[in-house]
Enzyme design. Structure first.
Site, PDB file in Angstrom:
ATOM      1  N   ASP A 169       3.684   6.007  15.098  1.00 43.53           N
ATOM      2  CA  ASP A 169       4.105   5.637  16.660  1.00 43.53           C
ATOM      3  C   ASP A 169       5.978   5.106  16.405  1.00 43.53           C
ATOM      4  O   ASP A 169       6.159   5.005  17.593  1.00 43.53           O
ATOM      5  CB  ASP A 169       3.090   3.778  16.297  1.00 43.53           C
ATOM      6  CG  ASP A 169       3.232   3.188  14.876  1.00 43.53           C
ATOM      7  OD1 ASP A 169       4.324   3.477  14.208  1.00 43.53           O
ATOM      8  OD2 ASP A 169       2.888   1.987  14.480  1.00 43.53           O
TER       9      ASP A 169
ATOM     10  N   ASP B 167       0.378   5.172   0.923  1.00 47.90           N
ATOM     11  CA  ASP B 167      -0.430   6.528   2.261  1.00 47.90           C
ATOM     12  C   ASP B 167       0.267   7.728   1.796  1.00 47.90           C
ATOM     13  O   ASP B 167       1.777   7.704   1.780  1.00 47.90           O
ATOM     14  CB  ASP B 167      -0.229   5.738   3.748  1.00 47.90           C
ATOM     15  CG  ASP B 167      -0.488   4.679   3.949  1.00 47.90           C
ATOM     16  OD1 ASP B 167      -1.669   4.378   3.300  1.00 47.90           O
ATOM     17  OD2 ASP B 167      -0.679   3.759   4.914  1.00 47.90           O
TER      18      ASP B 167
ATOM     19  N   ASP C 203       1.000  -0.998   0.257  1.00 52.95           N
ATOM     20  CA  ASP C 203      -0.262   0.198   0.062  1.00 52.95           C
ATOM     21  C   ASP C 203       0.727   1.209   0.006  1.00 52.95           C
ATOM     22  O   ASP C 203       2.096   1.292   0.928  1.00 52.95           O
ATOM     23  CB  ASP C 203      -1.184   0.547   1.067  1.00 52.95           C
ATOM     24  CG  ASP C 203      -2.044  -1.121   1.015  1.00 52.95           C
ATOM     25  OD1 ASP C 203      -2.642  -1.708   0.018  1.00 52.95           O
ATOM     26  OD2 ASP C 203      -1.709  -2.520   2.185  1.00 52.95           O
TER      27      ASP C 203
END
Length: 449
Positions: A153, A72, A70
């Site tokens: 994170d 982003d 993916d």
């Protein structure tokens, strides 16, 4: 304690970030490796006057020479401004407001830069909200790219690829950690885990997937905070289970997860047995994950229903034994009731969709039917839609239990398939499927009075 930790984390996050810019000629990322649709989104945002960056796992994987699944995108445009730019955009999310740009089956996720939480924001339920444990329930506070980096994170997930100059921007030392093989949280670890307990699972997955070491300060709080996973929606934990165990690191993930106490919240019925590596439950779980790694290495598929059947088999059998002792029921009826009980109990922590839970129960019930070795019944059973899965599960039990009778039974069914290869074909459908449109039923009109 939680509020003090969060306050401490906020102070650390408020410190100014020192940005490191890695120009195009000093990193390996090429636009040829980036999704065509992701490039379209980046360029349109850039041409409209907004900042546009690739961020997160896609940048990390490209730096490691791995093709991302993916891509982003992050920008300073708000979700509403993004929607104005893209006709194929839909806004999703309540906790995190996101824009999905849809190109057929390919979806590019676009987020607005996240900002720091302040007392003013936390009082506004429309912007952000935390529970008493410090977990974020809503988070629509927008900010700068520097703040966005601090809000991510792990340091290696806070690397930004800028479409304007093709450079990588590093605000938290992610490149240095990536090169050193360290997995490090941004901010105070306990506070970040409390914000989103799933980060504990992600820490294990990233460490095993990328061959990294979880920094001690990030590893140490996990066992005492593992219970926070009880507050995570069961559907989300199912998705995390698939990411964690339907890859070629299933065994390694299980061993690290179990060591850190993260398996118990996911599978409460296995909490005690998984503490003993010699228990039959532990051996079954371990062998199931070893087999998963082997099948995926051979480019074979793995069905989550089969995997859950292996993980929950012995708790189901124990429950069936209890039912047979409490009521005068047949073993088959006891298995059916016990299956429903265990599925319902497991659904409190991990929501297993019916498309997987129903085949799992078929596999369990087939263990009783596979004990029938009369010629007529056994040949008929070969055409059962879930026969192959039930047969594989029988062989798995034979290896785990080292039971001569199970091994002999497995050999019987192996030979029967060899003697009747046509009988193991796809089971005939109960009724022919209609290929056309369903026939409309017409009502008779009542005669006029």
């Amino acid at each position: 304690m939680a509020k003090e930790a969060i306050a401490s984390s906020s102070k650390k996050q408020a410190a100014p970030a020192k940005v490191v810019c890695i120009p195009r000629d000093q990193h390996p990322i090429s636009r040829n490796d980036i999704s065509e649709h992701a490039l379209k989104v980046l360029y349109r945002l850039h041409k409209a006057g907004f900042d546009a960056y690739l961020v997160g796992g896609c940048v990390r994987d490209l730096l490691l020479g791995v093709q991302p699944k993916d891509f982003d995108v992050v920008t300073n445009a708000t979700p509403e401004q993004i929607k104005q730019l893209f006709r194929n955009c839909r806004l999703i999310g309540r906790r995190f407001r996101l824009a999905h740009i849809v190109y057929g089956r390919d979806v590019i996720e676009v987020a607005t830069f996240r900002g720091h939480h302040s007392d003013e924001h936390e009082d506004d339920n429309k912007l952000s909200r935390k529970n008493d444990e410090g977990m974020l329930l809503r988070d629509n506070v927008y900010g700068s790219i520097e703040e966005d980096a601090q809000r991510r994170d792990f340091t290696l997930n806070a690397l930004y690829y800028n479409i304007a100059d093709f450079a990588i921007y590093d605000f938290v030392g992610g490149m240095a950690d990536l090169e050193a093989g360290n997995l490090k949280l941004i901010g105070e670890p306990e506070a970040r885990y409390r914000e989103d307990p799933v980060r504990m699972i992600r820490a294990v997955r990233f460490a095993t997937k990328l061959g990294l070491r979880i920094e001690e300060s990030c590893r140490k709080p996990i066992p005492k905070l593992a219970h926070l996973l009880d507050d995570i929606p069961a559907a989300r934990l199912f998705e995390e289970f698939l990411k964690m165990f339907l890859n070629q690191k299933a065994q390694a993930n299980f061993e690290v997860m179990n060591e850190l106490g993260l398996m118990a919240p996911l599978f409460p019925v296995l909490k005690t047995p998984l503490k003993d590596p010699q228990s039959i439950e532990y051996r079954m779980v371990l062998q199931a994950f070893i087999d998963t790694d082997l099948r995926l290495a051979q480019n074979k598929s793995v069905n989550p229903g089969y995997l859950f059947a292996a993980l929950l088999w012995y708790p189901m059998v124990a429950r069936a034994d209890e039912i047979m002792q409490e009521a005068s029921l047949s073993e088959f009826d006891a298995y059916q009731i016990a299956s429903a009980d265990i599925v319902g109990l497991q659904a409190r922590s991990i929501a297993l969709p019916k498309r997987f839970s129903l085949p799992m129960r078929d596999i369990w019930l087939l263990q009783l039917r596979l004990q029938q070795t009369s010629p007529r019944k056994s040949i008929r059973l070969l055409s059962h839609p879930k026969f192959r899965a039930g047969y594989d599960f029988l062989l798995l039990r034979g290896r785990v239990e080292n039971d001569p009778q199970l091994r002999e039974l497995g050999e019987f069914w192996t030979q029967l398939q060899a003697d009747h290869p046509d009988a193991t074909a796809v089971a005939p459908t109960q009724a022919k499927r209609r290929t056309g449109a369903p026939r409309r039923r017409t009502r008779r009109r009542k005669p006029s009075q």
